[in-house]
Design an enzyme around this catalytic site. Structure first.
Site, PDB file in Angstrom:
ATOM      1  N   LEU A  50       0.819  -1.210   0.000  1.00 58.92           N
ATOM      2  CA  LEU A  50       0.000   0.000   0.000  1.00 58.92           C
ATOM      3  C   LEU A  50       0.859   1.268   0.000  1.00 58.92           C
ATOM      4  O   LEU A  50       1.715   1.449   0.874  1.00 58.92           O
ATOM      5  CB  LEU A  50      -0.915  -0.008   1.227  1.00 58.92           C
ATOM      6  N   ASP A  51       0.610   2.131  -0.992  1.00 62.46           N
ATOM      7  CA  ASP A  51       1.274   3.435  -1.114  1.00 62.46           C
ATOM      8  C   ASP A  51       2.793   3.312  -1.192  1.00 62.46           C
ATOM      9  O   ASP A  51       3.531   4.206  -0.785  1.00 62.46           O
ATOM     10  CB  ASP A  51       0.886   4.358   0.055  1.00 62.46           C
ATOM     11  N   GLU A  52       3.286   2.189  -1.726  1.00 62.71           N
ATOM     12  CA  GLU A  52       4.727   1.962  -1.831  1.00 62.71           C
ATOM     13  C   GLU A  52       5.191   1.867  -3.284  1.00 62.71           C
ATOM     14  O   GLU A  52       6.378   1.657  -3.536  1.00 62.71           O
ATOM     15  CB  GLU A  52       5.112   0.663  -1.103  1.00 62.71           C
TER      16      GLU A  52
END
Length: 282
Positions: A225-227
């Site tokens: 997530l969000d990486e």
């Protein structure tokens, strides 16, 4: 009939790559209109983007002959024609500012897209979609129906031949399976300057920390997530007097602009993946 192409490639760095590519195009009557390259000394990789016009050989033959050149240099490469806008599906929830901005830029001729469908877990924007004559698919999602919903979403993406999926404030976490299926062709806009304030309610997190800059990040979607690899970021200055609602309002413009730039660069084949980072030829 002259066709304009964009060739992107990456390979282990060595001498003679630019000479080989330019010579290959010259021998086939290609006229280079734009070229950029980058050597990553940390990884030993070479990246290149070439836009060229050619009227002496067809696309199929060009791809076949490029394959032979690519083997010599261990290249990963893609060849696209500029005349074909990128087939795109947009996913959205209840926040419509990014969707509205993308649709306006597309209809204004500012984005080389072919927006084929809008998919949403809410009904808010069906009239907006209709005003642009874009099919709207309302697919509600719950924890119990997530697998079936994602199967339907992916069916739409495949049926439309989408080369790009834009999560324009689609506020659902995609499964690892769908992230893998969309690898390298799904862009998300996150309303913070990553890697700060990942996950839910980043404006609340920013307000709680009393930040003086809020930001937005457009990145490729991955299972983490969000990486995902970052494509574009920007910030807006704020101060102690701003409420969470103020930050949210100010941030909308930044989000829209950041996402639009990322979508434009991707659709013009200016973004090359470099591990967990990107190389962008602006």
């Amino acid at each position: 009939m002259t066709t304009t192409y964009i060739l992107t490639l990456s390979c282990p760095d060595r001498t003679g790559i630019v000479h080989a590519v330019s010579g290959f195009l010259l021998e086939r009557g290609g006229n280079i209109e734009e070229a950029a390259q980058y050597n990553d000394h940390d990884t030993g990789l070479f990246f290149m983007r070439v836009q060229f016009a050619c009227d002496q050989i067809g696309a199929e033959a060009l791809r076949e002959q490029l394959g032979a050149l690519a083997q010599t240099f261990q290249m990963q490469w893609n060849l696209h024609t500029t005349a074909q806008p990128m087939r795109t599906v947009i996913m959205v929830s209840k926040e419509g500012h990014c969707l509205n901005d993308l649709l306006f830029r597309w209809k204004s001729g500012l984005l080389p897209l072919d927006i084929r469908a809008i998919v949403s877990n809410h009904r808010e924007f069906y009239q907006l979609a209709a005003s642009y004559n874009v099919p709207f698919h309302h697919i509600p999602v719950t924890a119990d129906t997530k697998a079936q919903v994602e199967a339907k979403q992916y069916e739409i993406i495949q049926a439309e031949g989408a080369e790009l999926v834009v999560l324009a404030r689609y506020m659902q976490i995609l499964s690892d399976d769908l992230c893998r299926k969309l690898s390298g062709r799904a862009i998300n806009i996150h309303h913070s300057f990553l890697p700060s304030f990942k996950g839910a309610k980043p404006y609340y997190q920013a307000h709680d920390r009393g930040v003086k800059l809020i930001g937005a990040t457009a990145h490729y979607v991955t299972a983490d997530l969000d990486e995902g690899p970052i494509i574009e970021q920007d910030v807006a200055r704020v101060d102690h007097s701003k409420t969470v609602e103020d930050l949210t309002t100010i941030g909308r413009d930044t989000e829209s602009q950041v996402l639009a730039r990322a979508v434009k660069w991707h659709s013009e084949h200016r973004v090359l993946l470099n591990g967990h980072k990107t190389v962008i030829f602006k």
